[in-house]
Design an enzyme around this catalytic site. Sequence first.
Site, PDB file in Angstrom:
ATOM      1  N   GLU A   1       0.690  -1.261  -0.108  1.00 53.89           N
ATOM      2  CA  GLU A   1       0.195   0.044  -0.084  1.00 53.89           C
ATOM      3  C   GLU A   1       0.840   1.403   0.088  1.00 53.89           C
ATOM      4  O   GLU A   1       0.454   2.183  -0.548  1.00 53.89           O
ATOM      5  CB  GLU A   1      -0.972   0.344   1.038  1.00 53.89           C
TER       6      GLU A   1
ATOM      7  N   PHE B   1      -6.258  -0.461   5.456  1.00 54.51           N
ATOM      8  CA  PHE B   1      -4.692  -0.301   4.709  1.00 54.51           C
ATOM      9  C   PHE B   1      -4.187   0.840   4.465  1.00 54.51           C
ATOM     10  O   PHE B   1      -3.126   0.788   3.891  1.00 54.51           O
ATOM     11  CB  PHE B   1      -4.678  -1.534   3.616  1.00 54.51           C
TER      12      PHE B   1
ATOM     13  N   ARG C   1     -18.704  -1.055   3.083  1.00 57.81           N
ATOM     14  CA  ARG C   1     -18.647  -2.282   2.302  1.00 57.81           C
ATOM     15  C   ARG C   1     -20.118  -2.988   2.128  1.00 57.81           C
ATOM     16  O   ARG C   1     -20.236  -3.533   0.819  1.00 57.81           O
ATOM     17  CB  ARG C   1     -18.122  -3.419   3.239  1.00 57.81           C
TER      18      ARG C   1
END
Lengths: 315, 272
Positions: free
Chosen positions: A58, A83, A167
């Site tokens: 990342e 992340f 999500r």
Amino acid sequence: MSSGRQAAMRDAYGDALLELGASNPQVVVLGADTTGSLKSGVFANKFPGRFFNVGIAEQNLIGTAAGFALAGKIPFAGTYAIFVPGKCVDQIRNNIAYPNLSVKIVCSHGGISVGPDGASHQQVEDIAIMRSIPRMNVVVPADAVSTKATVKGIADIPGPFYVRLARPSTPLVYESGFEYRHGKAEVIRDGSDVVLIACGIMVPEAVRAAASLERRGMSAAVVDLHTVKPVDSQTIVKFAQKCGGVVTAEEHNVIGGMGSAVAEVLGESRPTPMRRVGVMDTFGESGEAGELMKKYGLTSSDIEGAAVSLTSARR
Amino acid sequence: MEAAQEVGRLKGTARNTRKLILESLAEAGSGHPGGSLSAVELLVTLFFHTMKYDAKNPAWPDRDRFFLSKGHAAPLLYAILAQAGFFPVEELMTLRKMGARLQGHPSLGIPGVEAPAGSEGIGLSLGVGASLAARLDRRTSRTYVLMGDGEQQEGEVWEAAMAASKYRLDNLTAIIDRNGIQQDGLTEQIMPLEPLASKWRAFNWNVIEVDGYDFLQLIDGFDLAASTRNRPTVIIAHTVKGKGISFMEWSPHYHGTAPAKDKLSDVLSELK
């Protein structure tokens, strides 16, 4: 918001990237091994030459995106929220924000609605981290419709952005359409007794809470503070003045998030009694999104309860 | 003969660069001489022999791009950019001063500076992005990234190394200033890097090792990097921290200690 239709912000992100890819040749998309999940993979299929999957790396994702921006491209880079702001704060600060680069960081899986993956994957600090970085813009869209409009809208606005998506599929707030206006909150409903200021998936919860409060004889305004930074002080102060009580609702730690941003504005400009609905400085756990939202106090009834307690305290 | 003339010219520029580094640091009263002096010949070769750029038009899209990853070598970069004509040489004396453009570590807004730097290990990724963009735009321009050896201890360097070889970035050249010393002491004691060349080979890079003070080796190294296809190149330049000033050479202390202003003339008299 009436039909109860739901949609995923990630699908909207993919749709927006497809349109941007066709309309703006400078747009490139970067991912880090979650591109199927984030739906940036649909961009990859259509524009393979402008898509870069850097693997599970990342920090390099962010640095590479900065390199693209330095060479005149408009990179959209993202993976799961857990992340990025935490793992890459140095790269975001030094590679992107300090030189004011037009890198658009779009992350899914913000908040605890991530669900069964548990606390290690539930990012409840990202708004606080990103908001504290100079020059960074922070946007938390309320639904799939506004997500698409936001992603397309920020492509034309110079400078760094962080866009936080959720999500699960969530209720549509803006079925009739949404125009992204940078730094301008969306007033969803007017009211006079209390203002509910929400962002992200807490916006439909706030709308529901307002309807329920109405049945109790309370008039609640609802404001979607999607652009957490730059914050729309004018709208916040206007409704605080009008209603005399403020409830904020966010799927984020109550420390440093959108509620804190509202408190900062009101503390300096118009001190107003307020309550913050959010994650109460704790980590989440495994469970279905709905169960977690309930356990951690992130439902319409929590917002309603906060509004009622605020109002009775004022009497 | 022509080569000897070119080397003579570059040597003169290197000497002047060291002088400007030491003068600006003494005037500033703080900063990093060791890692600036070690890499002088590397940047002199790049900016006065190898790279194409236009100091009067720093944004020329077809320029070669240089990214300084070891941001503490700002005095070196500034001395080079001033001599290349990006800004007046006199401005070097404003280094690190309140209100000056020349920040303690590079920042945007200084003509010729491609990106800010200062946090270790994050510069190579910029080079990867810029090289990919150049390829996308079908430009022949090249990207150069100067890293310190100490920052090879950062994980992101290796993330970027993997990405560069995945994308076969033969328009990217990394340079490592292998002076063997970091702030706390010797790299091989603090966190050993060797076998460094093997590590880069294992990441599928073309590895060239040179004497960092031999201009012919440096010129050949950059030429070889430019003619290598399908692989990025890393030039590991063996150097000496504090090169050129006897008491600064091999000294971790002078990683981050500026020369005293009242000793400057003695210091400068050492320059050959």
